[in-house]
Each structure stands twice: as structure tokens, then as C-alpha cells.
Scaffold this active site. Structure first.
Site, mmCIF file in Angstrom:
data_model
loop_
_atom_site.group_PDB
_atom_site.id
_atom_site.type_symbol
_atom_site.label_atom_id
_atom_site.label_comp_id
_atom_site.label_asym_id
_atom_site.label_seq_id
_atom_site.Cartn_x
_atom_site.Cartn_y
_atom_site.Cartn_z
ATOM 1 C CE LYS A 173 -1.736 2.796 2.645
ATOM 2 N NZ LYS A 173 -1.672 4.019 2.089
ATOM 3 C CD GLU A 247 13.123 0.470 8.621
ATOM 4 O OE1 GLU A 247 14.107 1.552 8.809
ATOM 5 O OE2 GLU A 247 13.683 -0.646 8.718
ATOM 6 C CB CYS A 281 13.261 8.938 8.168
ATOM 7 S SG CYS A 281 14.242 7.876 7.151
ATOM 8 C CD GLU A 381 10.159 12.861 11.520
ATOM 9 O OE1 GLU A 381 8.808 12.158 11.731
ATOM 10 O OE2 GLU A 381 10.860 11.996 10.624
HETATM 11 P P1 NAD Z 1 2.454 8.355 7.663
HETATM 12 O O1 NAD Z 1 2.683 7.609 8.951
HETATM 13 O O2 NAD Z 1 1.330 9.461 7.828
HETATM 14 O O3 NAD Z 1 1.874 7.329 6.576
HETATM 15 C C1 NAD Z 1 2.610 6.318 6.205
HETATM 16 C C2 NAD Z 1 1.783 5.244 5.599
HETATM 17 O O4 NAD Z 1 0.880 4.665 6.425
HETATM 18 C C3 NAD Z 1 0.979 5.884 4.367
HETATM 19 O O5 NAD Z 1 0.865 4.654 3.244
HETATM 20 C C4 NAD Z 1 -0.484 6.046 5.117
HETATM 21 O O6 NAD Z 1 -1.605 5.952 4.248
HETATM 22 C C5 NAD Z 1 -0.458 4.772 6.076
HETATM 23 N N1 NAD Z 1 -1.254 4.671 7.211
HETATM 24 C C6 NAD Z 1 -1.947 5.908 7.869
HETATM 25 N N2 NAD Z 1 -2.426 5.518 8.924
HETATM 26 C C7 NAD Z 1 -2.262 4.358 8.839
HETATM 27 C C8 NAD Z 1 -2.822 3.121 9.869
HETATM 28 N N3 NAD Z 1 -3.474 3.623 10.816
HETATM 29 N N4 NAD Z 1 -2.618 1.946 9.461
HETATM 30 C C9 NAD Z 1 -1.987 1.591 8.711
HETATM 31 N N5 NAD Z 1 -1.274 2.446 7.628
HETATM 32 C C10 NAD Z 1 -1.662 3.582 7.847
HETATM 33 O O7 NAD Z 1 3.642 9.010 7.284
HETATM 34 P P2 NAD Z 1 4.227 9.946 6.033
HETATM 35 O O8 NAD Z 1 3.841 11.118 6.411
HETATM 36 O O9 NAD Z 1 3.760 9.189 4.708
HETATM 37 O O10 NAD Z 1 5.747 9.663 5.893
HETATM 38 C C11 NAD Z 1 6.506 10.720 6.895
HETATM 39 C C12 NAD Z 1 7.172 9.900 7.888
HETATM 40 O O11 NAD Z 1 7.735 8.606 7.574
HETATM 41 C C13 NAD Z 1 7.994 10.523 8.726
HETATM 42 O O12 NAD Z 1 7.790 10.478 10.229
HETATM 43 C C14 NAD Z 1 9.434 9.866 8.442
HETATM 44 O O13 NAD Z 1 10.437 10.118 9.356
HETATM 45 C C15 NAD Z 1 9.043 8.601 8.240
HETATM 46 N N6 NAD Z 1 10.012 7.988 7.335
HETATM 47 C C16 NAD Z 1 10.722 6.976 8.075
HETATM 48 C C17 NAD Z 1 11.837 6.293 7.080
HETATM 49 C C18 NAD Z 1 12.475 5.267 7.856
HETATM 50 O O14 NAD Z 1 13.240 4.378 7.254
HETATM 51 N N7 NAD Z 1 12.831 5.143 9.143
HETATM 52 C C19 NAD Z 1 11.811 6.558 5.807
HETATM 53 C C20 NAD Z 1 11.026 7.782 5.291
HETATM 54 C C21 NAD Z 1 10.078 8.162 6.170
#
Ligand code: NAD
Length: 478
Positions: A173, A247, A281, A381
Site C-alpha cells: 500500500k 521504520e 527520516c 520531527e
Molecule cells: P504516515 O505515517 O502518515 O503514513 C505512512 C503510510 O501509512 C501511508 O501509506 C499511510 O496511508 C499509511 N497509514 C496511515 N495510517 C495508517 C494506519 N492507521 N494503519 C496502517 N497504515 C496507515 O507517514 P508519512 O507522512 O507518509 O511519512 C513521513 C514519516 O515517515 C516521517 O515520520 C518520516 O520520518 C517517516 N519515514 C521513516 C523512514 C525510515 O526508514 N525510518 C523513511 C522515510 C520516512
């Protein structure tokens, strides 16, 4: 003109079961980019059922046959790399140079997984029973992969490659903010010969992710996104004991000691903060500087930062594209305003640049001094181009400050003293760390966080092993 995109369900383009769609917008302009099928719970159930059906025969294929599919997939990604890089830049606003780098990583991740297919091994264990006691690694079954928007196609490869090559099937997804490159990635898997049912790509918001996490037939969830979403996933996954790799977010520090090559720090360290316009991240969003070189480093670091060009992400000379949305830009600016009201000082940046399209979430590289470690900007963050600068007096204080957040993902230690580098790198609590470098994320090495930055490791052989279960087998020899 906005395009129309269907799901990749069990390898084939299909409308969503209830016909619903959602709109994807271009971060640089705010204009509509595509109308995309919005997967329903029924689509999730169908994709998972197809993945269950396909898994056994996929796992029964010779390892070299699975690896060959991944190599063909990588070939197809490479053949369309420039087109996909442009599409990624349009869907998430990264600069074209950054997108090209991520397309390189996408095929490299697939090839790494393919080449590692016969390096994921069990062991033979000495025993007193006179037989062969051994372990073997078996696939888990169906893996749900949920990705963030900031590196969508590379993350898809990072998750799908290791899962598939070890004999699992995958339902992915992508983020609702940037699902387009992942859908094409799914098409290319079918074109490469991945059997029907082995991979589905289901766009939609968190409700699609939740349906996957709650599906009883899913054995593992590999997630990249925010810490808050990771916590929700961990809670929901508990009832079926799904294997989890999370992650999550970060608040990493670059620690600059007085004995570092300060000219180099000032020239290169801003890249680890302002790359991806700070939406990384691993962004070094706290800059800890020894008090004896504080003014000198701020001056040089701010000078480099102020020279970075914000603008059209498709322009080769642009350093920072727009943030993912105007709302995110406003949130980032809110952090800056709040910290300034609380005593912080803007050395450079702190504003929207002039002369760029109104619909884009532009923000200039921002360096803040006078930040207290307990301020929100130094703890949370920001996910935008804002660095909080904090001075320190001793090595112990630098370590304490570096560890003084809920996160533990990445960081950089800048020093010319090897013994100090070893001491400090042992004490900083993070999953990855770099000494005299911006980069600690390599596809050949384990990557992931500690504390609230996550659980488990991606990349390297550890990233493949996370898709397997150890089975212990005893064969009587008497
Ligand atoms: P997000 O948590 O809002 O969304 C991530 C994904 O999860 C999306 O596909 C979203 O639709 C889905 N999602 C949302 N709610 C959900 C739920 N309750 N259950 C299952 N899936 C759900 O994050 P974002 O805004 O897309 O990305 C930014 C974040 O990602 C930042 O915190 C960043 O640090 C982190 N990030 C981490 C890494 C890493 O490798 N550690 C890499 C890139 C980004």
C-alpha cells in the site's frame, strides 16, 4: 492533464471494487496530477487471498528462478528510469536529481535481493543425540508493505524485493500522497514474469493500511512512516502476532567537535539536513556544535545553506523542491514562529521564497540558534528544512544532548580524533551512525532505528532474514 490510474490487483490493473477514486496533487503547483482508484476492504481481501494462493508455488520455484524475475524487473526499471524519476518528482516534489538517485536505488535494491537469494542460510548445530540438528529459513507467507510518500518507489523495492526473493508474496500500500510510481513498479513486476497473485499495489489512505494490518492471513507487516502510525500498527498487529518491521521518524543530530575539519563540515553537512527539503527520516535536524567553534561553524553552515536554490524540482539546478503540501509548509513555518516567540533566532531562512507558484509548499533552508533542547522544534520531527543549533561544552554533554529525544535513528559525528569517534559512536543511541560523513544508509547494511524510531532492520542480509522464520529440524542418525 490528470491521468486515471487503477489498482494493480494480483498483478493486473483493475478498478476498485466500489469504484471509488481519490485525487493526487502535484506538490510544485497544487494542480491535479491523477485520479487514482481507492482500494476498498474488499480489494484488500481479494489481494490477500490471491497472495495466499500464489505463495506456495512461488516459494516452490527454484531460488535462481525467483532471482531471475527480480533481475528482469530491475532491467525494466532501468529502462524506464528517467520517465519514473520525472513522475516521482511530479508526485512528491523531490528534485529531479534526488529522484534519479532513488531510481538508481530501486533497481540496485532489487538486484541486491536477487543476488542474496542463496546467502540466506541456516546452520548445523552440534548435539549429543547423534543426529543432524539444523535450522532452515522458510518464508513467512503474505507480507503487507506500507510505505511513506518521500521515497515511494525505492521503498517499494526495499520491501518487495527481499520479501519476494525469499518466497513470500506481497500486498503493497503506497502513500495516498504519491502512489503513481509504485503502480508502475507493480506493472513492471508482471512484465518481468512475476506470477499472478504474487504482488498487488493498493493505493488509498490509512484505512487500506489498517485493513491489511487486521487481515488474519497477513503474516508480516513492513511499514515506513510516522511514529504515531507505527504505534497504531503495532497495537492492531498484536492480536495476530504479525511479524513487524517499523521504520519510523527521527530527530538525528550532527555533532561537530572543535577538532573536526570545519571547512568540510560547513560545506557538506547542510546536505544531510536540507536534502529532500528536510523531509528525510535521517535528516540531521539538530546541529550540536562545540562552543569554541560555535560562531565559525554557524557562519559557514548558514552560508552554504543560504546558497541552496529552492524552486522547480524538475530544474536540474534546483537543490530544494517544494514540501509535500502547502499545509505541511505552514506546519513547518508554525514550528519556526513558535520557537522564535520562545527566544530562538533565525540566522537564515524562516520564510517562503518569493516568485514561485502559489500552490506549491516552498520553504527556504532555515537555521535556528538560541534553541533550548526542550523546545518543541528540538524534540519533534519537523519534516521540513529547519535545523536547530545547540552548543555544547564537553563530550559528555554532546552525547547527552544527542540522546535527549524520543528518537534514535541516525546521526553524524564530525571529529578528527579517532578515539573520540569510537567513544561517542558507542554512546549515541541510534540504529545507524556516520563518522565524518552524511551517510549511514547503505543498501548492503542493516538500516533501522532504536527507541521510538522503530523496530527491526531493512537492507542488507538482515532485511532478507526479516522475511523468514527459522525452523529447527532434527534428523536422527542412530
Ligand atoms: P504516515 O505515517 O502518515 O503514513 C505512512 C503510510 O501509512 C501511508 O501509506 C499511510 O496511508 C499509511 N497509514 C496511515 N495510517 C495508517 C494506519 N492507521 N494503519 C496502517 N497504515 C496507515 O507517514 P508519512 O507522512 O507518509 O511519512 C513521513 C514519516 O515517515 C516521517 O515520520 C518520516 O520520518 C517517516 N519515514 C521513516 C523512514 C525510515 O526508514 N525510518 C523513511 C522515510 C520516512
Amino acid at each position: 492533464m490528470a491521468t486515471s490510474e487503477q489498482l494493480v490487483l494480483a498483478g493486473t490493473r483493475t478498478p476498485s471494487a466500489d469504484g471509488k477514486t481519490f485525487t493526487v496533487y502535484e506538490p510544485a503547483t497544487g494542480a491535479e496530477l491523477a485520479e487514482v482508484a481507492y482500494a476498498s476492504v474488499e480489494d484488500v481481501d481479494r489481494a490477500v487471498a490471491a497472495a495466499v494462493t500464489a505463495q506456495e508455488s512461488w516459494a516452490d520455484q527454484a531460488p535462481s528462478a525467483r532471482a531471475a524475475v527480480l533481475h528482469r524487473w530491475a532491467d525494466l526499471v532501468e529502462a524506464r528510469a528517467e520517465e519514473l524519476a520525472v513522475l516521482q518528482t511530479r508526485e512528491n516534489g523531490l528534485t529531479i536529481r534526488e529522484s534519479r538517485g532513488m531510481l538508481w536505488a530501486t533497481s540496485a535494491l532489487l538486484r541486491y535481493s536477487a543476488d542474496a537469494v542463496d546467502k540466506i542460510v541456516g546452520e548445523t548445530i552440534p548435539n549429543d543425540a547423534g543426529g543432524l540438528l539444523m535450522t532452515q529459513r522458510e518464508p513467512l507467507g503474505v507480507v503487507a508493505a506500507i510505505t511513506a510518500w518521500n521515497a515511494p518507489i525505492a521503498m517499494a523495492a526495499q520491501k518487495a524485493g527481499p520479501a519476494l526473493v525469499t518466497g513470500n508474496t506481497v500486498v503493497l500500500k503506497p502513500s495516498e500522497l504519491a502512489p503513481l510510481t509504485s503502480l508502475i513498479f507493480g506493472d513492471l513486476a508482471s512484465e518481468a514474469g512475476l506470477p499472478e497473485g504474487c504482488l498487488s499495489i493498493l493505493p488509498g489512505d490509512g484505512s487500506v493500511g489498517r485493513a491489511l494490518v487486521e487481515n488474519r492471513a497477513v503474516a508480516r507487516v513492513t511499514f515506513t512512516g510516522s511514529t504515531a502510525t507505527g504505534q497504531d500498527i503495532a497495537l492492531r498487529a498484536a492480536s495476530t502476532f504479525k511479524r513487524l518491521t517499523l521504520e519510523l521518524g527521527g530527530k538525528s543530530a550532527a555533532i561537530v567537535f572543535a577538532d573536526a575539519d570545519l571547512d568540510r563540515v560547513c560545506a557538506v553537512a547542510p546536505e544531510a539536513m536540507f536534502g529532500l527539503a528536510g523531509q528525510d527520516c535521517c535528516a540531521r535536524s539538530r546541529l550540536l556544535i562545540h562552543e569554541s567553534v560555535y560562531d565559525q561553524v554557524i557562519e559557514g553552515y548558514a552560508r552554504t545553506s543560504a546558497r541552496l536554490k529552492v524552486g522547480d524540482p524538475l530544474d536540474e539546478t534546483t537543490d530544494l523542491g517544494p514540501l509535500i503540501s502547502v499545509a505541511q509548509r505552514d506546519r513547518v513555518h508554525g514550528f519556526v514562529e513558535e520557537s522564535v516567540a520562545d527566544g530562538a533566532v533565525v540566522v537564515t531562512g524562516g520564510a517562503k521564497p518569493a516568485g514561485l507558484p502559489e500552490g506549491g509548499g516552498w520553504y527556504v533552508p532555515t537555521v535556528l540558534t538560541g534553541v533550548r533542547p526542550d523546545m518543541r522544534v528540538a524534540q519533534e520531527e519537523v519534516f521540513g528544512p529547519v535545523v536547530s543549533v545547540i552548543p555544547f561544552a564537553t563530550e559528555e554533554e554532546a552525547i547527552r544532548l544527542a540522546n535527549d529525544t524520543q528518537y534514535g535513528l541516525s546521526g553524524s559525528i564530525w571529529t578528527g580524533n579517532i578515539a573520540r569517534a569510537i567513544r561517542v559512536s558507542r554512546k549515541v543511541k541510534s540504529g545507524v551512525l556516520a563518522v565524518n560523513s552524511n551517510t549511514s544508509n547503505y543498501l548492503q547494511a542493516p538500516f533501522g532505528g532504536v527507541k521510538q524510531s522503530g523496530i527491526g532492520r531493512a537492507n542488507g542480509l538482515a532485511g532478507l532474514e526479516a522475511n523468514t522464520e527459522l525452523k529447527t529440524l532434527f534428523m536422527d542418525g542412530t
